[in-house]
Design an enzyme around this catalytic site. Structure first.
Site, short mmCIF file in Angstrom:
data_model
loop_
_atom_site.label_atom_id
_atom_site.label_comp_id
_atom_site.label_asym_id
_atom_site.label_seq_id
_atom_site.Cartn_x
_atom_site.Cartn_y
_atom_site.Cartn_z
N HIS A 1 0.83 -1.22 0.00
CA HIS A 1 0.00 0.00 0.00
C HIS A 1 0.86 1.26 0.00
CE1 HIS A 1 -3.90 -2.06 0.84
NE2 HIS A 1 -3.11 -2.94 1.43
N ASN B 1 -10.37 -2.82 2.46
CA ASN B 1 -10.06 -2.85 1.03
C ASN B 1 -11.32 -2.57 0.22
OD1 ASN B 1 -7.34 -3.41 1.24
ND2 ASN B 1 -7.56 -5.61 0.98
N HIS C 1 -3.84 1.07 11.95
CA HIS C 1 -3.60 -0.19 12.69
C HIS C 1 -4.96 -0.83 12.97
CE1 HIS C 1 -2.44 -3.15 15.46
NE2 HIS C 1 -2.25 -2.43 16.53
FE1 HDE Z 1 -2.63 -4.85 5.35
N1 HDE Z 1 -0.81 -4.08 5.85
N2 HDE Z 1 -1.98 -6.67 5.88
N3 HDE Z 1 -4.38 -5.69 4.73
N4 HDE Z 1 -3.26 -3.08 4.77
C1 HDE Z 1 -0.44 -2.79 5.70
O1 HDE Z 1 0.65 -1.52 7.33
C2 HDE Z 1 -0.89 -6.93 6.63
C3 HDE Z 1 -4.73 -7.00 4.80
C4 HDE Z 1 -4.52 -2.75 4.37
O2 HDE Z 1 -3.23 3.46 3.88
C5 HDE Z 1 0.87 -2.49 6.36
O3 HDE Z 1 1.08 0.64 7.78
C6 HDE Z 1 -0.85 -8.33 6.98
C7 HDE Z 1 -6.14 -7.18 4.61
C8 HDE Z 1 -4.58 -1.37 4.00
O4 HDE Z 1 -1.65 3.23 5.38
C9 HDE Z 1 1.26 -3.82 7.00
C10 HDE Z 1 -1.94 -8.90 6.40
C11 HDE Z 1 -6.63 -5.92 4.41
C12 HDE Z 1 -3.30 -0.86 4.23
C13 HDE Z 1 0.12 -4.71 6.58
C14 HDE Z 1 -2.65 -7.85 5.72
C15 HDE Z 1 -5.51 -5.01 4.48
C16 HDE Z 1 -2.50 -1.96 4.73
C17 HDE Z 1 1.89 -1.86 5.45
C18 HDE Z 1 -2.34 -10.34 6.42
C19 HDE Z 1 -8.07 -5.52 4.11
C20 HDE Z 1 -2.81 0.53 3.97
C21 HDE Z 1 2.09 -0.45 5.95
C22 HDE Z 1 -2.71 -10.80 7.73
C23 HDE Z 1 -8.95 -5.77 5.22
C24 HDE Z 1 -3.12 1.45 5.09
C25 HDE Z 1 1.23 -0.34 7.10
C26 HDE Z 1 -2.63 2.84 4.76
C27 HDE Z 1 -1.17 -1.83 5.10
C28 HDE Z 1 0.06 -5.99 6.96
C29 HDE Z 1 -3.83 -8.10 4.97
C30 HDE Z 1 -5.68 -3.60 4.28
C31 HDE Z 1 2.62 -4.37 6.63
C32 HDE Z 1 0.23 -8.98 7.80
C33 HDE Z 1 -6.92 -8.49 4.64
C34 HDE Z 1 -5.78 -0.61 3.49
O5 HDE Z 1 1.29 -3.72 8.38
#
Ligand code: HDE
Length: 756
Positions: free
Chosen positions: A118, A190, A382
């Site tokens: 992202h 999402n 978060h």
């Molecule tokens: Fe994320 N995801 N994600 N994700 N995600 C990040 O956090 C992660 C997942 C989503 O505009 C990171 O600050 C794991 C699902 C958005 O700043 C990180 C798993 C969904 C955004 C991270 C998922 C999301 C992130 C990267 C699997 C939809 C951007 C930078 C368990 C419900 C937020 C950060 C923004 C961002 C980890 C799966 C949505 C690395 C480990 C499912 C919208 O922490």
């Protein structure tokens, strides 16, 4: 030159003499406006000198940038910033130049690590107003009737780097930070309601496979490459999400026209402790619309900032994007299933036909960021930022996220004090007993940052439930330790998605799979994927195979579906029994508002300027934007004799037919002989966007081979209100799919079925 006499010593060679004078007069004006001049005059008097307090180091909450002079970071006023301090005019540069060293050092460290996923995003401020409909189901204050809560929302793509293009095929992030009176609540969702994997431990694998391949670091921001398809073809639960990412949901027309989903199931907690399970949904007032694939690809080159610009323009233009937040509500049963659907499985959705989305409130985005880095880049979401009245569930994908988001900010934002960055600050009072750490902004007082204490009077106090204390719902958690995935039918809902699509949506899914798998260099991966697609829908697999010149080997015959991680697939569904869900289709027979939609008026010297003005005003009063596009910039002359001129918004050099929602050809423009204009109109036509022409504008249509009675083409002698209403309605309906010929693979398949 008052500047030279005011004691600043600004008499040397600096930027430019003119600039100096400009600064001085700007300052004078600013002082006059704020009344600051009077204060400065007083400061010169003895009285002011005597009473002026001794300055203590700043305790201000905001890092100050408040000097009217250029200073060093230490507040020392600078007299010169354009040349380094040298021994002689031609060098060498002196190490003692503290300004040079500070300036370059700070510059060297301007970038922070981009988000690992992202990274590419755009944000906006706004407000959320609750309807109060959830008041019985949750004690969260921000969901009580009429409560208005400031929000910051960030939309993003997932796979691309910070500088990648907006319109790539990808999932879009939809993350909302609610600054509630009870603390920050982040809904980090999402634009698709399901996910590729069911357990967070696979997330690094998924992202490693999707990101550019590590040897050459290509391709950027796309999944059309071998490693992505290698991985997902080995992940049995991925087909449902793959259907979403190969659909037009993955190439949205605008961030303003996307649904948002919390994906996981959350738990709402009422004041009396009752709980219910919910899935969050954001519904855009402007409807859910996509680009067409060719448009998305062309835009990626012509305007990589297309979505970012669209969002900012709409907000700046006063057509504030709005979404309704709603929930699907399920009883909090012991098994946490609803109608046979496993609510703890993020690869499954609950069809809206089974559990309607109940509206909770409305979000309006009404202010662009002031500074991209300070706000959009530094915002830290978060999924563990919840407020009382909202709790998490055991979904293993969600549980891993609860760890990941906090952890990632430590690297990205440089330490544990990221909550103190302005965009991340809670509006609720904070007293966390955390101390020190890099970039600590607070000047803590007292001796007792620990609890319990007696020396500090027991402060800060713990909040009981009646004082708003957060209580985790005391749900029983039990089970033998195991590394197993729960039972599943991974294809059932993927098939439901396919069946719920209109024909044109299905055609686009076929094209998307064909494009993506066409980039895979290992035939075994393609074959395995075709076998999986066959398990979703045999028609889909066969049509994709046609485009790839490959053969489908059904699972029963070839056994290609071995699972890389070697776990046993359970038999029992968890996918429910709904075989179709019309709510999943984006192609609905409905007209939406045209707020911020862009219409080009093709014109040139000699055009009917009065007509253009009428078109422009009518479109603007409907909330749309009209761009007059001509062969050159500057202005165009009218058709009649006289000095009437009209300013051109864009020229053929700076505009493009892919950036608009509709096209109007003005009478008198004489563009029928222009190859550029002809391909322009053909491109708009091919992308199924409404086209209108008046007067001799029809000649350009004819030159482009477009019939005046073709679907979505409106032709009149003179523009009238009725003509413009028809155009607005057509834009509100989004695309004119009737123009398309039947998809070749659909025709071939039907013919071969008819033969057999
Ligand atoms: Fe994320 N995801 N994600 N994700 N995600 C990040 O956090 C992660 C997942 C989503 O505009 C990171 O600050 C794991 C699902 C958005 O700043 C990180 C798993 C969904 C955004 C991270 C998922 C999301 C992130 C990267 C699997 C939809 C951007 C930078 C368990 C419900 C937020 C950060 C923004 C961002 C980890 C799966 C949505 C690395 C480990 C499912 C919208 O922490």
């Amino acid at each position: 030159m008052a500047e030279k006499n005011n004691g600043t010593g600004a008499s040397g060679r600096s930027s430019a003499e003119g600039a100096l004078t400009g600064n001085a007069s700007k300052r004078a004006k600013a002082k006059a406006a704020t009344g600051d001049g009077a204060t400065t005059a007083q400061l010169g008097s003895n009285v002011a000198r005597v009473t002026k307090p001794v300055l203590t180091p700043r305790t201000s909450k905001v890092a100050a940038q408040d000097s009217e002079f250029l200073t060093t970071a230490q507040g020392v006023r600078l007299q010169h910033t354009d040349d380094s301090l040298k021994a002689g005019v031609r060098g060498s540069t002196l190490l003692e130049d503290f300004h040079l060293r500070e300036k370059i050092t700070h510059f060297d460290h301007e970038r922070i690590p981009e988000r690992v996923v992202h990274a590419r995003g755009a944000g906006a401020h706004g407000v959320f107003e609750a309807y109060g409909t959830a008041a019985n189901a949750t004690c969260a204050q921000f969901l009580q009737s009429g409560v208005r809560t400031p929000v910051f929302t960030r939309f993003s793509t997932v796979a691309g780097s910070r500088g990648s293009a907006d319109t790539v095929r990808d999932v879009r992030g939809f993350a909302v930070k609610f600054y509630t009176d009870e603390g920050v609540f982040d809904l980090v969702g999402n634009n698709m309601p399901v996910f590729f994997i069911r357990d967070g431990i696979k997330f690094p694998d998924l992202i490693h496979a999707a990101k550019p391949e590590p040897d050459l670091e290509i391709p950027q921001a796309q999944t059309a490459h071998t490693t992505f398809w290698d991985f997902v073809s080995l992940i049995p639960e991925s087909p449902h999400m793959l259907m979403w990412t190969m659909s037009d949901r993955a190439i949205p027309r605008s961030y303003r026209m996307m649904e948002g989903f919390g994906v996981h199931t959350f738990r709402l907690v009422a004041a009396d402790g009752r709980t219910s399970l919910v899935k969050f949904h954001w519904k855009p007032v402007l409807g859910v619309h996509g680009l067409v694939w060719e448009e998305a690809q062309m835009l990626a080159g012509m305007d990589p900032d297309f979505h970012r610009r669209d969002l900012a323009n709409a907000i700046a233009g006063g057509v504030f994007p709005e979404w309704e937040l709603g929930v699907q509500v399920f009883p909090d049963t012991e098994d946490q299933f609803f109608e046979g659907i496993d609510l703890l499985d993020s690869t499954k959705l609950v069809p809206e036909e089974l559990a309607p989305v109940q509206p909770l409130g409305r979000m309006t985005l009404n202010r662009n960021p002031t500074n991209y880095f300070a706000e959009t880049e530094q915002v830290a979401f978060h999924s563990g930022h919840v407020v009382r009245g909202i709790d998490v569930t055991d979904d293993p994908l969600m549980q891993a996220r609860l760890f990941s988001y906090l952890d990632t900010q430590l690297t990205r934002l440089g330490g544990p004090n990221f909550a103190q960055i302005p965009i991340n600050r809670s509006v609720a009072p904070v007293n966390d007993n955390h101390r020190d750490g890099s970039m600590q902004q607070a000047v803590h007082q007292g001796r007792t940052p620990y609890l319990p204490n007696s020396v500090g009077g027991g402060c800060p106090f713990l909040a009981g439930v009646d004082e708003g204390g957060y209580v985790h719902v005391p749900k029983t958690v039990e089970g033998a330790k195991t590394r197993q995935r729960s039972g599943d039918d991974p294809y059932f809902q993927a098939t439901m998605f396919w069946r719920s699509m209109t024909e044109v949506e299905q055609d686009h899914i076929v094209d998307a799979f064909t494009f993506e798998l066409g980039h895979v260099e290992v035939q075994g991966v393609v074959d395995r994927m075709l076998t999986r697609l066959d398990a979703v829908a045999s028609e889909l697999a066969r049509r994709v195979a046609m485009g790839l010149g490959a053969a489908v080997v059904p699972a029963a015959e070839g056994g290609l579906l071995t699972d890389g991680s070697g776990f046993a697939q359970g038999e029992d569904g968890g996918a429910g029994s709904a075989t179709e869900s019309p709510a999943l289709s984006m192609n609905v027979a409905q007209t939406f508002p045209v707020d911020g939609r862009v219409v080009q008026v093709l014109a040139d010297d000699g055009a009917d300027l009065a007509g253009i003005r009428l078109v422009r005003e009518s479109l603007m009063s409907a909330g749309a934007v009209a761009h007059v596009v001509a062969t050159h910039k500057g202005s165009i002359t009218g058709g009649r004799r006289g000095a009437d001129r009209l300013v051109v918004d864009r020229s053929f050099h700076t505009a493009s037919p892919v950036e608009v929602d509709a096209l109007v050809i003005a009478h008198g423009s004489g563009l029928a002989m222009s190859p550029a204009a002809i391909t322009w109109v053909q491109t708009v036509y091919r992308h199924c966007k409404p086209i209108a022409a008046w007067g001799d504008g029809v000649e350009l249509l004819a030159a482009a081979g477009i019939a005046v009675d073709a679907p979505g083409v409106t032709v009149v002698d003179k523009p009238s209100k009725r003509f413009l209403q028809t155009l607005v309605v057509a834009i509100g309906g989004h695309r004119v799919w009737e123009r398309l010929d039947p998809h070749p693979t659909r025709v071939t398949l039907a013919a071969s079925e008819a033969r057999s």
